[in-house]
Write a protein that holds these residues in place. Sequence first.
Motif, short mmCIF file in Angstrom:
data_model
loop_
_atom_site.label_atom_id
_atom_site.label_comp_id
_atom_site.label_asym_id
_atom_site.label_seq_id
_atom_site.Cartn_x
_atom_site.Cartn_y
_atom_site.Cartn_z
N ASN A 66 45.23 40.56 42.52
CA ASN A 66 44.09 40.15 41.71
C ASN A 66 43.46 41.42 41.13
OD1 ASN A 66 41.35 39.62 40.96
ND2 ASN A 66 41.53 37.64 42.02
N ASN A 91 44.38 37.41 33.88
CA ASN A 91 44.13 36.03 34.34
C ASN A 91 44.43 35.05 33.21
OD1 ASN A 91 41.96 36.75 32.74
ND2 ASN A 91 40.47 35.57 33.90
N TRP A 142 43.73 31.25 32.92
CA TRP A 142 42.37 30.73 32.81
C TRP A 142 41.75 30.95 31.42
CZ3 TRP A 142 41.10 27.92 36.95
CH2 TRP A 142 41.82 28.16 38.13
#
Lengths: 533, 265
Positions: free
Chosen positions: A60, A526, A529
């Motif tokens: 992440n 990301n 998203w």
Amino acid sequence: MKLRSFCLLAVMTALAAPPVPRELRFVIPGDPRSFDPLHIEESESETVKYLTAGVLVRVNRATDKLEPELAESWTLTDAGRTLTFHLRPGLRFSDGTSFTAADVARSLTRALDPKEASPAGDTIRSAEGIPEIRVVSPQVITLRYKVPKPGLDRLFDGIGIGPSTPPAAGKLPASAGPFFVAEYKRGEFVRLRRNPNYWKHDSAGHPLPYLDSIRLDIQQNRDIEMTRFLRGELHLINRVSPDSFARLKEQRPTAARNLGASLDSEFLWFNQAPVRTLPDWKRAWFTSAAFRHAISRAIHRQDIVRIVFGGNAHIAAGPISTANTFWFNKALPPLPTDAAASLKLLVSDGFTLTGGVLKDRAGHPVEFSLITNSGNRPRERMAQLVQSDLAKLGIKVNFVPLEFGSLIERIGKTGDYEAALLGFNNVEPDPLEEKNVWLSSGAQHPWWPSQKSPATPWEARIDELELRQATEGSREARRKAMDEFQKIVVDQEPVIYLVNPDYLCAIAPSVKGSNPVPSPPPVLWNIEWLRLE
Amino acid sequence: MRFLAIAILAAVMLASLFAPRLAPYAYDAQFRETPNAPASRIFPMGTDDIGRDRFSRLLYGTRVSILLAPAAACVSIVLALLISVPAASRVPGVGLAVSGLTTICLSLPWLFLFIILRAKLPLNTDPSTSVLLTFGLMGVAGWAWPARVFAAAIREIRQSGWLLQAQAAGIPPWRIALLYGLPHLRSIAAAQFRVLVPAYILSEASLGLLGLGVSDPMPSWGNLLQDLQHPDIVRANPWILAPLALLVIVMICLELLQSPPEASL
């Protein structure tokens, strides 16, 4: 009646029209050389790989934590020698075929095969040989190394898993990531479409990614890229130069995003190698730590930040960027600027300043050439500021911008140069991959490559610490080694660090769900998203 | 108009020669608190992106370009004339050989020659040596195009009626060449000169990318023109166009000087 008919027609047309495509558009500077996730060698292919290739785990980028991806869990056992992945049930590639541990095994075997010469394989290969790969069940796979490999599980963030069966000739490969490559026109664009079989869903149960497709336009000219962004033809620019950022801030302030200091660094160093083209008396200057400290202290880094980067950079504190929160040694003091102290250091080292010219003990005027890659405006500007700063100490710097090929030839092969100003674009926060740069025997070791044995005790200590950080299993133990390593580099300054440029990017307000971070890929990390409104 | 052209060229030459007296600042003085400053009384043309006075740099840069680019163009034209005369020779094979040499020279990748030159030059080469070498090499390397034009013109002269008449009248060949041939080639040489001068000024700017040419901080029209690659900077400070404007003015003046008096009216 006419009005009613018109309204009806308008409504019918609106209903019949296809929905507005949710296609994200941005630019890559060149054609991707490969769509095979195991053969990625340049940034364009890396971008496509990040968006398409399925990976077992993903770091992440916002939290720096390792998260499950195609593997729902993993375990490191046997003192860090054995890594076991448990895959999610029911995984499928974009073409509908099943994704199993056999696919993982085949990808890893290919990556580790020396004939494939896969860069991905290099990252998971161990100095003691290749790991033993065993498919335990269709959902469980085990890798067993002879010795512990540091940061092993995190390395799988970069290993894209492809299908066992290679695509038919002329066909694009299927993928297990959020998108797949649907169309490619050389020199024009790459179009990625949403993978309908991607496993991830949001909390409401909607399948991810939200975007239908991504178009990566191939465009080398960065000015045109910015013009297209300002015209609204692109949704984002992954990295904006400091010059263009000023233009962006002026014309589209809401789109301009400074993400803070990047992992990159700009630095200069002196050639310390005993080469024929470097006179002994000059080499004596360059091998003196006092001389290097004096040069370092004479450079006004704050001016570099303000003038060259328009305030969009941070003064470097050492070999690891301050943005690298885990690995940066926070005990390091900021690099000082003090021209008076600089002159004192030079005098204590036997230099004298007479008639505005600095001379060494033997009376040689201090003059050296400084090379950098031509066409790189920030580096050319930095060199000009350094040249002017050192002129105040009576040092003549001959600044020579060189075509990149000639520059690399001089630095890497002939050693025919005196000082060089370059930068390091760092993608990975973990310093593991930098080992080859810092080991005195390394071919990329900047100030004296491929040394048979370390020339000084502090270089020998750097070698020890680098080897330790590359073999220790514990992250904390590795950090301790890296803390000492950073202190030695700052104490000796074989490389004089200047600044860590900020990560600048452009994101159109229509892009929702982004959480940009100052490391690549800053906006796309990301991608599942991201939405367009 | 010719008088005006002479006056402008003289003014430009004098301004560049007396740059150390006329320029308010040294060309390499950095005023770091005022980078990219607009034109003002302190900085008549503003400052560049590291705070150097553009006006002072233009004066010093003019010295380099206005002297060396025309000198290099002259070298090319003289070489071209010397090489093209045998091209028109009646001796079998000589014309063909010269023509072949010209074609080879035109097809040579000169860029690589310049890269090799840079590789052979020591990095601590004095800037003035580097400048002279660059313009000298451009002058030597640039003979082929004018030579081809001269060779065609000489061939045309050889077939002209007036040459036959002069030969029939018993005028010696050297006299024909000097009194009739050379004036005929003068206008072609002038045209080639007008093409070569701006070409060399711009080439010098490109050679900066190879580490040749005029190296920073020494200014030249070539490296000052590199700022034009950034349209945003030009929008912010139109004085960046000054080197381009000066180049155009000088070229127009040269054109006016070379035109016959009646044409300039």
